[in-house]
Design a protein around this motif. Sequence first.
Motif, short mmCIF file in Angstrom:
data_model
loop_
_atom_site.label_atom_id
_atom_site.label_comp_id
_atom_site.label_asym_id
_atom_site.label_seq_id
_atom_site.Cartn_x
_atom_site.Cartn_y
_atom_site.Cartn_z
N GLY A 47 0.83 -1.19 0.00
CA GLY A 47 0.00 0.00 0.00
C GLY A 47 0.86 1.24 0.00
N GLU A 48 0.68 2.10 1.02
CA GLU A 48 1.46 3.32 1.15
C GLU A 48 2.68 3.13 2.05
OE1 GLU A 48 0.92 6.07 -0.54
OE2 GLU A 48 -0.75 5.08 -1.53
N GLN A 49 3.00 1.88 2.34
CA GLN A 49 4.16 1.58 3.17
C GLN A 49 5.11 0.65 2.43
OE1 GLN A 49 2.06 0.08 6.72
NE2 GLN A 49 2.72 1.93 7.79
N VAL A 50 6.31 0.51 2.97
CA VAL A 50 7.31 -0.36 2.36
C VAL A 50 8.03 -1.10 3.48
CG1 VAL A 50 9.08 1.44 2.32
CG2 VAL A 50 9.23 -0.48 0.73
N GLU A 51 8.35 -2.37 3.21
CA GLU A 51 9.07 -3.16 4.20
C GLU A 51 10.55 -2.82 4.17
OE1 GLU A 51 9.71 -7.84 5.54
OE2 GLU A 51 8.82 -7.36 3.59
N VAL A 52 11.15 -2.70 5.36
CA VAL A 52 12.58 -2.45 5.49
C VAL A 52 13.26 -3.75 5.90
CG1 VAL A 52 14.37 -1.15 6.71
CG2 VAL A 52 12.19 -0.05 6.13
N LEU A 53 14.12 -4.26 5.02
CA LEU A 53 14.79 -5.53 5.29
C LEU A 53 16.01 -5.35 6.18
CD1 LEU A 53 14.60 -7.11 1.71
CD2 LEU A 53 13.00 -7.37 3.61
N SER A 54 16.70 -4.23 6.04
CA SER A 54 17.86 -3.96 6.89
C SER A 54 18.10 -2.46 6.94
CB SER A 54 19.11 -4.69 6.37
OG SER A 54 19.48 -4.20 5.10
N GLY A 55 18.77 -2.02 8.01
CA GLY A 55 19.09 -0.60 8.16
C GLY A 55 18.37 0.07 9.31
N LEU A 56 17.30 -0.54 9.81
CA LEU A 56 16.54 0.03 10.92
C LEU A 56 16.27 -1.04 11.97
CD1 LEU A 56 13.81 2.36 9.34
CD2 LEU A 56 15.84 3.05 10.63
N LYS A 57 16.14 -0.60 13.22
CA LYS A 57 15.76 -1.48 14.31
C LYS A 57 14.49 -0.95 14.97
CE LYS A 57 20.53 -2.79 15.40
NZ LYS A 57 21.58 -2.80 16.45
N ALA A 58 13.74 -1.88 15.55
CA ALA A 58 12.52 -1.48 16.25
C ALA A 58 12.86 -0.51 17.37
CB ALA A 58 11.81 -2.71 16.80
N GLY A 59 12.06 0.53 17.52
CA GLY A 59 12.27 1.53 18.55
C GLY A 59 12.98 2.77 18.07
N GLU A 60 13.69 2.70 16.95
CA GLU A 60 14.37 3.88 16.43
C GLU A 60 13.34 4.86 15.86
OE1 GLU A 60 18.83 2.78 15.14
OE2 GLU A 60 17.30 1.99 13.79
N ARG A 61 13.68 6.15 15.94
CA ARG A 61 12.79 7.20 15.46
C ARG A 61 13.34 7.76 14.15
NH1 ARG A 61 9.37 9.75 18.90
NH2 ARG A 61 9.98 11.83 18.16
N ILE A 62 12.44 7.91 13.18
CA ILE A 62 12.85 8.41 11.87
C ILE A 62 11.93 9.54 11.44
CG2 ILE A 62 13.77 6.17 11.13
CD1 ILE A 62 11.23 5.83 9.43
N VAL A 63 12.39 10.35 10.49
CA VAL A 63 11.57 11.41 9.92
C VAL A 63 10.63 10.77 8.90
CG1 VAL A 63 11.57 13.55 8.61
CG2 VAL A 63 13.39 13.10 10.25
N VAL A 64 9.32 10.94 9.09
CA VAL A 64 8.34 10.33 8.19
C VAL A 64 7.64 11.35 7.31
CG1 VAL A 64 7.94 8.38 9.75
CG2 VAL A 64 6.53 10.44 9.97
N LYS A 65 7.93 12.64 7.51
CA LYS A 65 7.32 13.68 6.69
C LYS A 65 8.31 14.81 6.47
CE LYS A 65 3.47 16.98 6.45
NZ LYS A 65 2.36 17.59 7.18
N ASP A 66 8.40 15.26 5.23
CA ASP A 66 9.26 16.38 4.83
C ASP A 66 10.73 16.10 5.07
OD1 ASP A 66 7.13 17.82 3.90
OD2 ASP A 66 6.87 19.00 5.73
N GLY A 67 11.10 14.84 5.07
CA GLY A 67 12.52 14.51 5.25
C GLY A 67 13.37 14.98 4.09
N VAL A 68 12.74 15.24 2.96
CA VAL A 68 13.49 15.73 1.79
C VAL A 68 14.13 17.09 2.09
CG1 VAL A 68 11.51 16.91 0.76
CG2 VAL A 68 13.33 16.01 -0.71
N LEU A 69 13.61 17.84 3.06
CA LEU A 69 14.19 19.13 3.42
C LEU A 69 15.57 18.98 4.06
CD1 LEU A 69 11.04 20.87 4.93
CD2 LEU A 69 11.98 21.12 2.63
N LEU A 70 15.85 17.79 4.57
CA LEU A 70 17.17 17.54 5.16
C LEU A 70 18.14 17.00 4.12
CD1 LEU A 70 16.03 15.73 8.46
CD2 LEU A 70 16.53 18.16 8.13
N ASN A 71 17.66 16.66 2.97
CA ASN A 71 18.47 16.01 1.95
C ASN A 71 19.16 17.05 1.07
OD1 ASN A 71 19.47 13.68 0.69
ND2 ASN A 71 17.95 13.84 -0.95
N ASP A 72 20.00 17.87 1.66
CA ASP A 72 20.73 18.86 0.87
C ASP A 72 22.20 18.50 0.81
OD1 ASP A 72 21.41 19.28 3.46
OD2 ASP A 72 21.16 21.46 3.45
#
Length: 383
Positions: free
Chosen positions: A358-383
């Motif tokens: 759907g509107e989500q994607v499975e992460v096979l590696s790179g993240l662990k449960a409990g970690e916090r990530i930017v889920v909106k407007d993260g492109v603003l940090l991608n400079d």
Amino acid sequence: MTTTTTLKNFYLPCALGIAAFALTGWSVYGLQAREAAAPQPEPALVHEGDLLRLPQKSPLRRSLVVQAVADQTVQAPFILPAVVEADPARLVKVLPPLAGRIVRLNKQLGDAVQAGEVLFVIDAPDFAQANADATKAQSALTLARRNLERQRELDKSDIAARRDLEQAQSDYEQAASEAARANARLSQAGGAGAGGTAVAGGKLAVRSPIPGRVVALAAAEGGYWNDATAPLMTVADLSRVFVSANAQEKDLNQLYVGQQAAIRLDAYPEPLKGQVGYVSEMLDADTRTVKVRMPFDNRDGRLKPGMFAEATLLARAHPGIVVPMSAIIQNGFASRAFVEVKPWQFQPRELKLGAQIGEQVEVLSGLKAGERIVVKDGVLLND
């Protein structure tokens, strides 16, 4: 007097020019001094190595949304090409048992058929001969039986010779054997018990073995049919059909009976809900795919054999991590997300992604449960 006036006219403009220049210089100096005294604005984003820090007054703090990731049950969908097929157990290709001329077609293309109804009548010389042989053999058997019974009565009264009884017994057995052979030949030719019956004039009436509808017709009245391998008519019961998909070898571990499936067809906007009823035991040697069948009730006739479809199946459930698609930032060929390592401090991290759900994607590696990530407007940090 003239000299004095001339000097005044010369020095007065010079004095005024010097005063104006001095005033302009003072203004510029005062402006620069004020600018030097004004504080510099704080940047919205501060780079500290590979760490990105948002100062307290950064406007980005109002737009970014940070969310923790958690383990959950994941069922990744995968799509297979499919086609609607008739149930092989409910489809009969009717072949004339003998060569002959078609004298009557009782059913036309599209007609409904009940089990036992006459489909067509064929005038087959071999059938007439087989019918005659069976009748003759039956008459001979009846005569031999009567003669045997008579010889038995005579033997009881000691009137007839013993050998006459034995001869009558032998004649009867031969007649019975011939009658059985003739009846078997008649049955093979399409007689009673083989889907056909004789009609007036020794012609053969071929009947339908199943209820359904005529879906194919390859002959017309008056035509001569002599191909014993080509079906003259096809009767199918389409009240139940299959949607058959071809799965690749790599998907075999994700297939099982009872698996939920959504079927999309070009003819209808809404997908059909079904489940896998059969997974083939063998792979096709040419395509290296395995057949997957999903049964569907089709009493309304919406599904037509031959229609192309797209089957979306849900793989086996397993624990995993899924994140919103908006959290994924593309950086060249790499996919990454911004992980919060401290309050309002983020670090880009490359991810290995799995299937989109759907509107989500499975992460096979790179993240662990409990970690916090930017889920909106993260492109603003991608400079």
